[in-house]
Design an enzyme around this catalytic site. Structure first.
Site, PDB file in Angstrom:
ATOM      1  N   PHE A  20       0.818  -1.232   0.000  1.00 57.94           N
ATOM      2  CA  PHE A  20       0.000   0.000   0.000  1.00 57.94           C
ATOM      3  C   PHE A  20       0.847   1.276   0.000  1.00 57.94           C
ATOM      4  O   PHE A  20       0.328   2.363   0.254  1.00 57.94           O
ATOM      5  CB  PHE A  20      -0.954   0.060   1.224  1.00 57.94           C
ATOM      6  CG  PHE A  20      -1.838  -1.137   1.357  1.00 57.94           C
ATOM      7  CD1 PHE A  20      -2.937  -1.310   0.527  1.00 57.94           C
ATOM      8  CD2 PHE A  20      -1.572  -2.109   2.315  1.00 57.94           C
ATOM      9  CE1 PHE A  20      -3.764  -2.420   0.647  1.00 57.94           C
ATOM     10  CE2 PHE A  20      -2.383  -3.226   2.447  1.00 57.94           C
ATOM     11  CZ  PHE A  20      -3.479  -3.382   1.618  1.00 57.94           C
ATOM     12  N   ASP A  90       7.093  -6.052 -11.651  1.00 60.61           N
ATOM     13  CA  ASP A  90       6.387  -5.761 -10.398  1.00 60.61           C
ATOM     14  C   ASP A  90       6.437  -6.999  -9.498  1.00 60.61           C
ATOM     15  O   ASP A  90       6.620  -8.114  -9.985  1.00 60.61           O
ATOM     16  CB  ASP A  90       4.929  -5.379 -10.701  1.00 60.61           C
ATOM     17  CG  ASP A  90       4.300  -4.577  -9.547  1.00 60.61           C
ATOM     18  OD1 ASP A  90       5.015  -4.224  -8.585  1.00 60.61           O
ATOM     19  OD2 ASP A  90       3.090  -4.301  -9.622  1.00 60.61           O
ATOM     20  N   GLU A  91       6.266  -6.801  -8.193  1.00 62.04           N
ATOM     21  CA  GLU A  91       6.202  -7.901  -7.204  1.00 62.04           C
ATOM     22  C   GLU A  91       7.393  -8.861  -7.333  1.00 62.04           C
ATOM     23  O   GLU A  91       7.235 -10.086  -7.324  1.00 62.04           O
ATOM     24  CB  GLU A  91       4.884  -8.685  -7.378  1.00 62.04           C
ATOM     25  CG  GLU A  91       3.623  -7.840  -7.311  1.00 62.04           C
ATOM     26  CD  GLU A  91       3.177  -7.484  -5.900  1.00 62.04           C
ATOM     27  OE1 GLU A  91       3.972  -7.626  -4.946  1.00 62.04           O
ATOM     28  OE2 GLU A  91       2.026  -7.059  -5.772  1.00 62.04           O
ATOM     29  N   GLN A  93       9.524  -9.856  -5.353  1.00 65.03           N
ATOM     30  CA  GLN A  93       9.757 -10.797  -4.230  1.00 65.03           C
ATOM     31  C   GLN A  93       9.112 -12.162  -4.478  1.00 65.03           C
ATOM     32  O   GLN A  93       9.428 -13.117  -3.778  1.00 65.03           O
ATOM     33  CB  GLN A  93       9.261 -10.201  -2.905  1.00 65.03           C
ATOM     34  CG  GLN A  93       7.767 -10.202  -2.683  1.00 65.03           C
ATOM     35  CD  GLN A  93       7.030  -9.083  -3.414  1.00 65.03           C
ATOM     36  OE1 GLN A  93       7.641  -8.180  -3.950  1.00 65.03           O
ATOM     37  NE2 GLN A  93       5.704  -9.137  -3.432  1.00 65.03           N
ATOM     38  N   CYS A 147       0.265   4.473   8.249  1.00 63.66           N
ATOM     39  CA  CYS A 147      -0.129   3.499   9.265  1.00 63.66           C
ATOM     40  C   CYS A 147      -1.631   3.612   9.508  1.00 63.66           C
ATOM     41  O   CYS A 147      -2.134   4.697   9.823  1.00 63.66           O
ATOM     42  CB  CYS A 147       0.644   3.749  10.558  1.00 63.66           C
ATOM     43  SG  CYS A 147       0.130   2.650  11.896  1.00 63.66           S
ATOM     44  N   CYS A 179       3.130   1.356  11.107  1.00 65.63           N
ATOM     45  CA  CYS A 179       4.416   1.979  11.422  1.00 65.63           C
ATOM     46  C   CYS A 179       5.200   1.057  12.359  1.00 65.63           C
ATOM     47  O   CYS A 179       4.686   0.041  12.834  1.00 65.63           O
ATOM     48  CB  CYS A 179       4.221   3.356  12.050  1.00 65.63           C
ATOM     49  SG  CYS A 179       3.648   3.260  13.751  1.00 65.63           S
ATOM     50  N   CYS A 182       3.368   0.491  15.771  1.00 64.84           N
ATOM     51  CA  CYS A 182       2.095  -0.243  15.749  1.00 64.84           C
ATOM     52  C   CYS A 182       2.242  -1.662  15.177  1.00 64.84           C
ATOM     53  O   CYS A 182       1.341  -2.476  15.306  1.00 64.84           O
ATOM     54  CB  CYS A 182       1.064   0.536  14.937  1.00 64.84           C
ATOM     55  SG  CYS A 182       0.705   2.170  15.626  1.00 64.84           S
TER      56      CYS A 182
HETATM   57  P1  ADP Z   1       1.944  -1.068  -3.434  1.00 66.86           P
HETATM   58  O1  ADP Z   1       2.321  -1.452  -4.836  1.00 66.86           O
HETATM   59  O2  ADP Z   1       3.094  -0.494  -2.657  1.00 66.86           O
HETATM   60  O3  ADP Z   1       1.246  -2.176  -2.681  1.00 66.86           O
HETATM   61  P2  ADP Z   1      -0.049   0.524  -4.738  1.00 66.86           P
HETATM   62  O4  ADP Z   1       0.670   1.418  -5.713  1.00 66.86           O
HETATM   63  O5  ADP Z   1      -0.704  -0.704  -5.298  1.00 66.86           O
HETATM   64  O6  ADP Z   1       0.903   0.150  -3.534  1.00 66.86           O
HETATM   65  O7  ADP Z   1      -1.208   1.342  -4.006  1.00 66.86           O
HETATM   66  C1  ADP Z   1      -1.011   2.605  -3.412  1.00 66.86           C
HETATM   67  C2  ADP Z   1      -2.392   3.208  -3.128  1.00 66.86           C
HETATM   68  O8  ADP Z   1      -3.044   2.430  -2.119  1.00 66.86           O
HETATM   69  C3  ADP Z   1      -2.395   4.612  -2.557  1.00 66.86           C
HETATM   70  O9  ADP Z   1      -2.284   5.619  -3.547  1.00 66.86           O
HETATM   71  C4  ADP Z   1      -3.750   4.678  -1.868  1.00 66.86           C
HETATM   72  O10 ADP Z   1      -4.749   5.024  -2.802  1.00 66.86           O
HETATM   73  C5  ADP Z   1      -4.033   3.223  -1.471  1.00 66.86           C
HETATM   74  N1  ADP Z   1      -3.894   2.926  -0.044  1.00 66.86           N
HETATM   75  C6  ADP Z   1      -4.689   2.049   0.640  1.00 66.86           C
HETATM   76  N2  ADP Z   1      -4.301   1.939   1.929  1.00 66.86           N
HETATM   77  C7  ADP Z   1      -3.214   2.728   2.088  1.00 66.86           C
HETATM   78  C8  ADP Z   1      -2.338   3.049   3.200  1.00 66.86           C
HETATM   79  N3  ADP Z   1      -2.500   2.482   4.406  1.00 66.86           N
HETATM   80  N4  ADP Z   1      -1.338   3.899   2.988  1.00 66.86           N
HETATM   81  C9  ADP Z   1      -1.180   4.491   1.782  1.00 66.86           C
HETATM   82  N5  ADP Z   1      -1.962   4.243   0.708  1.00 66.86           N
HETATM   83  C10 ADP Z   1      -2.977   3.386   0.841  1.00 66.86           C
HETATM   84 ZN    ZN Z   2       1.321   3.492  13.776  1.00 61.39          ZN
END
Ligand code: ADP
Ligand code: ZN
Length: 194
Positions: A20, A90-91, A93, A147, A179, A182
């Site tokens: 996220f 992407d991904e 890992q 967080c 974070c 938490c």
């Molecule tokens: P990742 O690839 O790092 O998993 P993504 O690019 O798929 O992340 O998604 C990022 C988006 O997720 C943010 O722009 C926001 O809209 C959404 N989002 C949902 N939960 C959270 C969070 N806890 N912190 C930040 N963004 C979040």
């Molecule tokens: Zn926190």
């Protein structure tokens, strides 16, 4: 090697952080810009990630870009077209550690390789191959999420279900961003470093 480098502008960019945190959004943004610049782009994602449409890399904010689905690092190597200039993965890992050598070879050949992936696992331990790729990369971006408990910057991916498998695929309801304070790695094994 230095003459080779002068004529081949290859390099590695890595985007890492917890779930996220915007890794896929940032990867999509960079790959779109390469496409706008009429560069030859190839995009790969591992088969294991079946949360969304197979043939796209997709962010949690629902941005997407068509991609090729692969299962192994060898398959990435075999599928790269010699004329490709920019490669997105992407991904990372979810791929075998052979991907490190493949990415390094592609950069040596003059390709711009942009890789996104988790740098920590659900216990908060470094998650290969990302730590090794961080050492080899020319450009590093660390993204943080928010967080969900306290609103501070989040570096951890909290697993919400009970499992001691390192890879459990899922998103909302299975994982959330936390974070340092938490984060609760409940499922830490007894012999795991604290
Ligand atoms: P990742 O690839 O790092 O998993 P993504 O690019 O798929 O992340 O998604 C990022 C988006 O997720 C943010 O722009 C926001 O809209 C959404 N989002 C949902 N939960 C959270 C969070 N806890 N912190 C930040 N963004 C979040
Ligand atoms: Zn926190």
């Amino acid at each position: 090697m230095s003459g080779h480098y002068r004529n081949n502008p290859g390099w590695i960019e890595i985007i890492c952080g917890p779930m996220f945190s915007g890794k896929s959004e940032e990867l999509i943004r960079r790959l779109r810009r390469a496409q706008i610049g009429k560069r030859r782009v190839q995009i790969f994602k591992p088969q294991i990630d079946q949360r969304y449409a197979q043939e796209y890399i997709v962010s949690h904010s629902d941005q997407k870009l068509p991609s090729q689905v692969i299962s192994t690092s060898k398959e990435v190597w075999e599928r790269v077209d010699g004329r490709t200039e920019v490669i997105g993965i992407d991904e990372v890992q979810f791929l075998d550690t052979g991907i490190v050598e493949v990415i390094n070879k592609l950069a040596d050949m003059g390709k711009q390789v942009i890789v996104a992936g988790l740098d920590l696992d659900y216990l908060g331990n470094p998650f290969e191959p990302v730590p090794t790729l961080l050492a080899l990369a020319e450009y590093i971006t660390k993204t943080l999420a928010v967080c969900v408990r306290c609103g501070n910057p989040a570096n951890h991916t909290q697993r919400l279900i009970e499992s001691d498998e390192r890879i459990v695929v899922g998103a909302g309801g299975v994982y959330e961003a936390r974070c340092r304070r938490c984060f609760e790695p409940h499922l830490r094994q007894e012999n795991e470093p604290v």
